[in-house]
Design an enzyme around this catalytic site. Structure first.
Site, PDB file in Angstrom:
ATOM      1  CG  HIS A 153      -2.058  -0.958   1.101  1.00 41.45           C
ATOM      2  ND1 HIS A 153      -2.976  -1.162   2.100  1.00 41.45           N
ATOM      3  CD2 HIS A 153      -2.415  -1.802   0.093  1.00 41.45           C
ATOM      4  CE1 HIS A 153      -3.841  -2.089   1.719  1.00 41.45           C
ATOM      5  NE2 HIS A 153      -3.519  -2.485   0.502  1.00 41.45           N
ATOM      6  CD  GLN A 161      -1.450  -4.644   2.608  1.00 41.29           C
ATOM      7  OE1 GLN A 161      -0.802  -5.115   1.674  1.00 41.29           O
ATOM      8  NE2 GLN A 161      -2.684  -5.022   2.860  1.00 41.29           N
ATOM      9  CD  GLU A 162      -4.534  -2.158   6.230  1.00 38.87           C
ATOM     10  OE1 GLU A 162      -5.325  -1.898   7.160  1.00 38.87           O
ATOM     11  OE2 GLU A 162      -4.866  -2.762   5.196  1.00 38.87           O
ATOM     12  CD  GLU A 203      -6.189   0.131   2.909  1.00 39.07           C
ATOM     13  OE1 GLU A 203      -6.037   0.094   4.147  1.00 39.07           O
ATOM     14  OE2 GLU A 203      -6.406  -0.871   2.218  1.00 39.07           O
ATOM     15  CG  ASP A 238      -3.350  -6.258   6.784  1.00 43.80           C
ATOM     16  OD1 ASP A 238      -2.865  -7.412   6.773  1.00 43.80           O
ATOM     17  OD2 ASP A 238      -3.963  -5.771   5.818  1.00 43.80           O
ATOM     18  CD  GLU A 282      -6.405  -7.745   7.677  1.00 41.82           C
ATOM     19  OE1 GLU A 282      -6.458  -7.785   6.431  1.00 41.82           O
ATOM     20  OE2 GLU A 282      -6.784  -6.762   8.346  1.00 41.82           O
ATOM     21  CG  ASP A 309      -7.865 -10.089   3.917  1.00 37.52           C
ATOM     22  OD1 ASP A 309      -8.823 -10.485   3.231  1.00 37.52           O
ATOM     23  OD2 ASP A 309      -7.174  -9.105   3.581  1.00 37.52           O
ATOM     24  CE  LYS A 334      -9.886  -7.017   2.558  1.00 38.60           C
ATOM     25  NZ  LYS A 334      -8.508  -7.282   2.065  1.00 38.60           N
ATOM     26  CG  HIS A 362     -11.328  -0.341   3.440  1.00 36.10           C
ATOM     27  ND1 HIS A 362     -10.565   0.805   3.374  1.00 36.10           N
ATOM     28  CD2 HIS A 362     -10.569  -1.212   4.171  1.00 36.10           C
ATOM     29  CE1 HIS A 362      -9.423   0.642   4.010  1.00 36.10           C
ATOM     30  NE2 HIS A 362      -9.402  -0.578   4.503  1.00 36.10           N
ATOM     31  NE  ARG A 363      -9.901  -5.939  -1.019  1.00 42.11           N
ATOM     32  CZ  ARG A 363      -9.687  -7.102  -1.657  1.00 42.11           C
ATOM     33  NH1 ARG A 363     -10.709  -7.843  -2.019  1.00 42.11           N
ATOM     34  NH2 ARG A 363      -8.470  -7.523  -1.901  1.00 42.11           N
ATOM     35  CB  SER A 364      -6.027  -0.831  -1.325  1.00 42.31           C
ATOM     36  OG  SER A 364      -6.007  -1.724  -2.415  1.00 42.31           O
TER      37      SER A 364
END
Length: 419
Positions: A153, A161-162, A203, A238, A282, A309, A334, A362-364
């Site tokens: 991302h 990632q997050e 995001e 995540d 996640e 996920d 998702k 949501h999604r990116s």
């Protein structure tokens, strides 16, 4: 009796500047329901197929005209004259029409657009809010708010990632959102002060170059402390481990260059949980590392929410295996991973029946569509993940939840976390 008159499609842009599908369902009573379909960047191998045109002269092959034609052609013909008020029947027709295990004939983007647009039309025709039409839920979800981006991302030096804020110790959704927004602004000031980038990722989270996941967690804890919410806001990760998993090894190629086995990844995550107030992780391991997931759940499952996920891809068959093998204790939901509203709700119900949590996500590549906000409330999911508190395609969902909070006079806030 009111029936479906037509389904139409339009090629629009998502938040990353790539095409996606907008679907419109027109009913015989004049009601129109619309839905926009999101698109992922770090997509799981087992997700339903997002149909792209492949014409390199248009949008570098990412056009969705074929999916649009499927909406206005085969899908519209199949649903014309049908009742919009039976979502299960609508989605059953769509699944039968496609006939493939991964929705590759019509495209999950076309199928989901039709599925959601029918639900919106039915709700409007019934003079109900979408969350009322879909269920009797009264729970406003805890938001998992992405404030530092890495991995796929962001073009920075962080493998995970997050990094998310979890404002779960508040009485109301609006209070939790306000606190998280204050931390976000405080984090921005701290990053600036330290000479780090305040540019944002897909995001809406910041994307600074930091040497490791631990350094990102440190700076988040400092921002929370600066804002005075240490006792009320926890953290979530995540990892998106599938993105850096190859040949049985996890390689942290953007940061420390470490090469880890599954047990090594578990030990790394364990060490972070001991050091930081992490309540949710996640995709801590790769999507097909089932043995690794079992080990992770054995070690951390009693104290931390472990979210599948890429592991589950909103698919009840994969979720059933996870429940049987005790791999993870939560599922990320998702809509476009599976392709219809009915299948999505089935996955949420299966998780809840197994005492697992479910996080609506949501999604990116997003749009201003707010369906997932209503879905989170309708199903009493208790948690939602929809990005940072900036970028309008992210805040649209939060703003819808603020609106729903005013509509639901007897609402409750969130689900408790293990720690």
């Amino acid at each position: 009796m009111t029936t479906i008159k037509a389904i139409e499609g339009l090629e629009i842009l998502d938040s990353r500047g790539f095409p996606t599908v907008k679907a419109r369902t027109i009913l015989t009573d004049g009601t129109i329901g619309e839905a926009m379909v999101p698109s992922g960047a770090s997509t799981g191998e087992h997700e339903a197929l997002e149909l792209r045109d492949g014409d390199q002269k248009r949008y570098f092959g990412k056009g969705v005209q074929t999916a649009i034609n499927n909406l206005s052609g085969a899908i519209s013909s199949a649903l014309r004259g049908r009742s919009p008020f039976s979502q299960k029947e609508v989605d059953g027709i769509l699944l039968e029409l496609d006939g493939t295990p991964n929705k590759s004939k019509l495209g999950a983007n076309a199928i989901l657009g039709a599925s959601l647009a029918c639900a919106h039309a039915a709700a409007k025709s019934s003079r109900l809010e979408l969350f009322e039409y879909l269920g009797a839920g009264t729970t406003l979800p805890v938001p998992l708010i992405n404030v530092i981006n890495g991995g796929a991302h962001a073009d920075n030096s962080i493998d995970f990632q997050e990094f998310m804020l979890v404002p779960h110790k508040f009485e109301k959704f609006s209070e939790a959102l306000r606190a998280a927004a204050e931390v976000f602004q405080t984090l921005k000031k701290r990053l600036k002060k330290d000479g780090l980038s305040t540019g944002i990722g897909d995001e809406g989270g910041f994307a600074p170059n930091l040497p490791s996941a631990e350094s990102a967690l440190n700076i988040l804890c400092e921002a929370i402390a600066d804002t005075g919410y240490e006792s009320k806001i926890s953290l979530a990760l995540d990892v998106a481990a599938s993105e850096f998993f190859k040949d049985g090894k996890y390689t942290l190629k953007k940061s420390t260059k470490e090469v880890l086995t599954s047990s090594g990844m578990v030990e790394l995550l364990e060490s972070l949980v001991k050091k930081f107030p992490i309540v949710s992780i996640e995709d801590g391991l790769s999507e097909d590392d089932w043995d690794g997931w079992k080990l992770l759940t054995e070690r951390l499952g009693s104290t931390v929410q472990l979210v599948g996920d890429d592991l589950f891809v909103t698919n009840t068959k994969r979720l059933k295996r996870g429940i049987e093998e005790r791999s993870a204790n939560s599922i990320l939901i998702k809509l476009n991973q599976i392709g219809t509203l009915t299948e999505t709700i089935d996955a949420i119900k299966m998780a809840h029946d197994a005492n697992m949590t479910a996080i609506i996500s949501h999604r990116s590549g997003e749009t201003e569509d707010t369906t997932i906000a209503d879905l989170a409330v309708a199903t009493n999911a208790g948690q939602i993940k929809t990005g940072s508190v900036c970028r309008s395609e992210r805040t649209a969902k939060y703003n819808r939840l603020l609106e729903i909070e005013t509509l639901l006079k007897d609402s409750v806030f969130g689900k408790p976390f293990p720690r």
